[in-house]
Design an enzyme around this catalytic site. Structure first.
Site, PDB file in Angstrom:
ATOM      1  N   CYS A  45       0.826  -1.211   0.000  1.00 45.89           N
ATOM      2  CA  CYS A  45       0.000   0.000   0.000  1.00 45.89           C
ATOM      3  C   CYS A  45       0.861   1.263   0.000  1.00 45.89           C
ATOM      4  CB  CYS A  45      -0.913   0.010   1.223  1.00 45.89           C
ATOM      5  SG  CYS A  45      -1.978  -1.421   1.367  1.00 45.89           S
ATOM      6  N   THR A  46       1.975   1.207   0.705  1.00 48.07           N
ATOM      7  CA  THR A  46       2.876   2.360   0.743  1.00 48.07           C
ATOM      8  C   THR A  46       3.354   2.704  -0.664  1.00 48.07           C
ATOM      9  OG1 THR A  46       3.586   1.827   3.000  1.00 48.07           O
ATOM     10  CG2 THR A  46       5.059   3.219   1.684  1.00 48.07           C
TER      11      THR A  46
END
Length: 211
Positions: A45-46
């Site tokens: 997700c980062t």
């Protein structure tokens, strides 16, 4: 029941990293991308939110507003944004929804119980200015999305919304497009003055009309 293409995207009011927003008001007459990620402070997700931030100019050029979501609280979002900006060398300035009660996730069918009963999968919705769902993509939690593909699809959606054309496999902006079957061959020259090719009676191509 999950949302299908052509359905009206549900409106909602939610807490975000830029304050409370009404979804329809936030979009205005723009196109929109609403996408979910399973949790804050997770590696895939980062990279996804970082890539989205780095492509901000491309989304703006296409009149697209982006809105992300997870079921984590607002304070976690804000701390995580600092990590994203640091590690992905970007500036996350689009809102991230804090959907702690899963209201939005349930409205959009972002939780797939057989994958996870608590976290959202990687759902992505492209929503037109008419607030209709134009595209849905769902990835598993383990696979990061290809945001260049999202941009490619938006180019196709915006083109085909305005002209009687479709885009072939692997099409990219600027390449030839397909004249839709509803246009009679004898009518093509008037509608597409740049010229056309007849490969088969049902497969006619023409240069991209808005270039």
């Amino acid at each position: 029941m999950s949302l299908r293409l052509g359905d009206t995207a549900p409106n909602f009011t939610a807490k975000t990293t830029i304050g409370e927003i009404n979804f329809y008001d936030y979009l205005g007459d723009s196109w929109g991308i609403l996408f979910s990620h399973p949790a804050d402070y997770t590696p895939v997700c980062t990279t996804e939110l970082g890539k989205t931030a780095l492509l901000n100019g491309e989304f703006t050029k296409r009149n697209v507003k982006v809105l992300a979501l997870s079921v984590d609280p607002l304070d976690k979002h804000k701390g995580w944004i600092n990590d994203i900006n640091e590690t992905q060398h970007c500036n996350v300035d689009f809102p991230i929804i804090a959907d702690e009660d899963k209201t939005v996730a349930n409205l959009y069918g972002m939780i797939h119980p057989n994958a996870s009963e608590t976290f959202t999968v990687r759902s992505l919705f492209v929503i037109g200015p008419d607030k209709k769902v134009k595209l849905t993509i769902t990835y598993p939690a383990s696979t990061g999305r290809n945001f260049h593909e999202v941009l490619r699809v938006i180019d196709s959606l915006q083109l085909t919304a305005n002209y009687s054309v479709a885009t072939p496999a692997d099409w990219k902006d600027g390449e030839d497009v397909i004249v839709v079957p509803a246009v009679k061959t004898e009518d093509i020259p008037a509608k597409f003055p740049k010229g056309h090719k007849i490969i088969k009676p049902y497969l006619r191509t023409t240069p991209q009309p808005n270039k």
